[in-house]
Design a protein around this motif. Structure first.
Motif, mmCIF file in Angstrom:
data_model
loop_
_atom_site.group_PDB
_atom_site.id
_atom_site.type_symbol
_atom_site.label_atom_id
_atom_site.label_comp_id
_atom_site.label_asym_id
_atom_site.label_seq_id
_atom_site.Cartn_x
_atom_site.Cartn_y
_atom_site.Cartn_z
ATOM 1 N N CYS A 9 87.311 12.937 65.583
ATOM 2 C CA CYS A 9 88.203 14.277 65.102
ATOM 3 C C CYS A 9 88.065 14.316 63.393
ATOM 4 C CB CYS A 9 89.619 14.018 65.173
ATOM 5 S SG CYS A 9 90.239 12.420 64.347
ATOM 6 N N GLU A 10 88.352 15.541 62.818
ATOM 7 C CA GLU A 10 88.395 15.743 61.568
ATOM 8 C C GLU A 10 89.673 15.449 61.162
ATOM 9 O OE1 GLU A 10 86.115 19.366 60.064
ATOM 10 O OE2 GLU A 10 86.797 19.986 62.091
ATOM 11 N N SER A 46 85.432 14.460 57.533
ATOM 12 C CA SER A 46 84.507 15.326 58.564
ATOM 13 C C SER A 46 84.116 14.857 60.066
ATOM 14 C CB SER A 46 83.356 16.068 57.797
ATOM 15 O OG SER A 46 82.184 15.240 58.172
ATOM 16 N N LEU A 47 83.938 15.678 60.695
ATOM 17 C CA LEU A 47 83.546 15.235 62.153
ATOM 18 C C LEU A 47 82.349 14.242 62.065
ATOM 19 C CD1 LEU A 47 84.124 15.451 65.192
ATOM 20 C CD2 LEU A 47 82.951 17.525 65.314
ATOM 21 N N ASN A 48 81.545 14.922 61.472
ATOM 22 C CA ASN A 48 80.306 14.031 61.201
ATOM 23 C C ASN A 48 80.430 12.516 60.547
ATOM 24 O OD1 ASN A 48 78.391 15.918 62.393
ATOM 25 N ND2 ASN A 48 77.687 16.506 60.492
ATOM 26 N N GLU A 67 75.203 15.064 70.120
ATOM 27 C CA GLU A 67 75.694 15.976 71.090
ATOM 28 C C GLU A 67 77.205 16.463 70.697
ATOM 29 O OE1 GLU A 67 77.010 15.563 75.788
ATOM 30 O OE2 GLU A 67 74.990 15.055 75.392
ATOM 31 N N ALA A 68 77.742 15.542 70.232
ATOM 32 C CA ALA A 68 79.097 15.929 69.742
ATOM 33 C C ALA A 68 79.380 16.576 68.386
ATOM 34 C CB ALA A 68 80.111 14.424 69.897
ATOM 35 N N SER A 69 78.454 16.598 67.546
ATOM 36 C CA SER A 69 78.445 17.205 66.301
ATOM 37 C C SER A 69 78.494 18.662 66.021
ATOM 38 C CB SER A 69 77.567 16.701 65.455
ATOM 39 O OG SER A 69 77.186 17.191 64.123
ATOM 40 N N ASP A 70 79.278 18.936 65.375
ATOM 41 C CA ASP A 70 79.428 20.503 65.220
ATOM 42 C C ASP A 70 78.244 20.987 64.180
ATOM 43 O OD1 ASP A 70 80.638 19.217 62.949
ATOM 44 O OD2 ASP A 70 82.099 20.730 62.667
ATOM 45 N N ASP A 71 77.715 19.886 63.393
ATOM 46 C CA ASP A 71 76.512 20.529 62.476
ATOM 47 C C ASP A 71 75.582 19.501 62.593
ATOM 48 O OD1 ASP A 71 75.075 21.206 60.332
ATOM 49 O OD2 ASP A 71 76.543 21.018 58.789
#
Length: 84
Positions: A9-10, A46-48, A67-71
């Motif tokens: 999560c973020e 961040s998500l990363n 695969e899960a990353s938004d960036d």
């Protein structure tokens, strides 16, 4: 397709003294001001960053992280900087 069963999560942590600044910024729509970002720079994960922590702790593998990353490009650049 393999899915990641771990929570990622973020995170945005607000200290008591920052609560009013956040509330005011939300009402004014000024969350992206430079001075606001500077004040809260240590409050956000961040998500990363969460994915990288999971990778370091060997909770997930690299393909699952991408695969899960938004960036994914940013994730790749950060992993290269870390030598992973």
């Amino acid at each position: 397709v393999q899915t990641c069963a771990l929570p990622i999560c973020e995170i945005f942590i607000v200290k008591p003294k920052q609560r009013e600044t956040l509330r005011t910024s939300l009402l004014e729509g000024s969350l992206y001001r430079t001075d606001f970002a500077a004040e809260f720079k240590d409050s956000y994960q961040s998500l990363n960053q969460s994915l990288i922590q999971k990778l370091i702790r060997r909770k997930i593998d690299v393909p699952s992280a991408f695969e899960a990353s938004d960036d994914p490009d940013s994730l790749d650049a950060t992993l290269k900087k870390m030598g992973l």
